[in-house]
Enzyme design. Structure first.
Site, PDB file in Angstrom:
ATOM      1  CG  ASP A 126      -4.203   3.879  -5.968  1.00  0.00           C
ATOM      2  OD1 ASP A 126      -4.621   2.961  -6.692  1.00  0.00           O
ATOM      3  OD2 ASP A 126      -3.868   4.997  -6.412  1.00  0.00           O
ATOM      4  CG  HIS A 180      -2.244   0.703   0.924  1.00  0.00           C
ATOM      5  ND1 HIS A 180      -2.417   1.562  -0.136  1.00  0.00           N
ATOM      6  CD2 HIS A 180      -3.447   0.667   1.557  1.00  0.00           C
ATOM      7  CE1 HIS A 180      -3.640   2.037  -0.134  1.00  0.00           C
ATOM      8  NE2 HIS A 180      -4.294   1.510   0.888  1.00  0.00           N
TER       9      HIS A 180
END
Ligand code: COA
Length: 433
Positions: free
Chosen positions: A407, A403
């Site tokens: 995204d 992450h």
């Protein structure tokens, strides 16, 4: 003047400090010549054959099979007539070339011949095809003495060849598959074995080989903030298509599972979302968009989890992916995957569904930034576009991504595209090169 030389395990590279002794090919009292195989070792990445640099007699082995041997420490002692040990006091290391601890024969049924690189070299130097030589070693391995005997014109008893996946004969697709679709059935679970006797007492074992590599890799992976995304894929059309193509593949000596479709669909989708095929550096400052789609495949082997990769999937047909996967799977089952096959992964897929399960939470392996895992195909009711209940073959996919780099929207868009290829497998036709 005879001299006993402690023969050290030299640096294998890639930061490897220790290996496990898989098999000794010599014992004290044996005579060895230069390039003779001494033993086979396994690092946390690959199998490696160690060969001799001396002519002499083995006087001592410093390790037993399954022991951990350390780089720079003596492996064995050799009594040699040579005096100048300075340049030769370390072993010669021969990594198994990718997929080819076996020299492919022209042989019937695609049977392959096992031989160490040194023996292969000896055969090549004498213009011999290993396939023509009867191996007397373990699993039909061709030994140096078999080659020498062959050169001298002698013969050895022909051993039973080790069972390996047959070599693919051709990769081209026929214009149409002339086979009627076979009904798809999921394999029944293996009959339950009686439970083993309780252990009675605690047992502590040293972590080595693949398990030790897993400790290292997963500890690194823990630094990554994982993001998860899951979806279900209606595989009904692909199940039917695969059942037809599987027969064609078998005629070509290939096993065609769902994995080649998963892998190729991922590669096609990666061309749209290249960031998912990128590598991030250790300090998370630079991102390299990798040109090659080297798709790692989590593989359950007798030694544990390994992740060999199908390289350059962007340039391969589904059949070629299947051929490569067959090759990697036979090597994995034999514990013989080489460093070349285990390195360079840019993106991974893990199909745990051949064992069971619906959802999973795969772990991203640095420097990669994403991984997907599939559960088992289940036959369940679903509504079709007319609102009617139909019988559907559903598989669940679970994606994990780094992450810091990826995204959720990117992962979801990629997953949608991957899903589209699998749900409507004819759409592959449009984009395959
Ligand atoms: N759902 C239903 N059937 C499945 C399936 C799934 N998700 N995955 C495989 N199968 C079927 C195959 O189609 C094949 O059936 P067939 O004989 O009709 O062709 C059979 O199960 C055996 O397939 P397999 O030999 O396992 O091939 P594969 O290409 O599907 O998978 C590997 C290859 C290497 C991925 C697989 O063998 C493996 O090791 N999986 C475990 C991965 C793992 O441990 N992941 C966890 C990492 S933490």
């Amino acid at each position: 003047l005879n001299k006993v030389i402690p023969y050290k395990l030299s640096d294998i590279g890639e930061g490897i400090r220790e290996v496990v002794i898989l098999e000794w090919y010599v014992k004290p009292g044996d005579k060895v010549a230069q390039f003779d195989s001494i033993c086979e070792v396994k690092s946390d990445k690959a199998s490696v054959t160690i060969t001799s640099r001396y002519d002499g007699t083995v006087t001592k082995l410093h390790y037993e099979t399954d022991d951990v041997a350390f780089v720079g420490q003596p492996l064995l002692d050799i009594d040699t007539e040579e005096n100048d040990e300075t340049s030769k006091d370390e072993d010669v290391i021969e990594p198994e070339p990718s997929g080819d601890l076996t020299n492919k024969t022209s042989g019937i049924g695609g049977v392959k011949t096992l031989a160490t690189p040194a023996v292969r070299r000896l055969a090549t130097e004498n213009n011999l095809n290993l396939a023509d030589i009867a191996g007397t070693g373990k699993d039909g391995r061709v030994l140096k003495e078999d080659v020498l005997r062959h050169i001298e014109g002698g013969s050895a008893p022909v051993p039973t060849p080790a069972p390996v996946a047959p070599a693919p004969q051709t990769h081209s697709m026929p214009p149409s598959a002339p086979h009627a679709p076979a009904p798809q059935t999921l394999k029944a679970a293996a009959p339950r074995a009686p439970p083993p006797a309780p252990a009675g007492q605690d047992r502590t074992v040293q972590l080595k080989g693949v398990t030790k590599a897993m400790v290292k890799a997963m500890t690194e992976a823990l630094k990554i903030p994982h993001f998860g995304y899951g979806d279900e894929i209606n595989m009904t059309q692909l199940v039917e298509l695969r059942s037809r193509l599987k027969v064609v593949a078998e005629e070509r000596g290939l096993k065609l599972s769902y994995m080649p479709f998963f892998i190729k669909a991922a590669s096609l989708a990666l061309t749209h979302y290249p960031v998912l095929n990128s590598s991030v550096d250790a300090t998370c400052e630079n991102l390299t968009y990798k040109a090659a789609h080297n798709i790692g495949v989590a593989m359950d082997t007798p030694e544990g989890l390994v992740v060999p990769c199908v390289k350059n999937v962007q340039g391969l047909s589904i059949f070629e992916v299947a051929a490569e996967l067959n090759r990697l799977q036979s090597l994995g089952l034999a514990g013989k995957l080489g460093q070349a096959d285990l390195s360079g992964v840019t993106f991974s897929l893990s199909n745990i569904g051949n064992i069971g399960g619906t959802y999973t939470k795969p772990v991203v392996m640095p420097p990669n930034v994403a991984i997907g895992a599939m559960g088992r195909i289940q036959v369940v009711p679903r509504f079709d576009e007319n609102g009617e209940i139909t019988k559907a073959h559903i598989i669940n996919v679970s994606w994990s991504a780094d992450h810091r780099i990826i995204d959720g929207a990117t992962m979801a868009r990629f997953s949608n595209l991957w899903k589209q290829y699998l749900e409507d497998p004819l759409s592959f036709v449009l984009d395959l090169k």
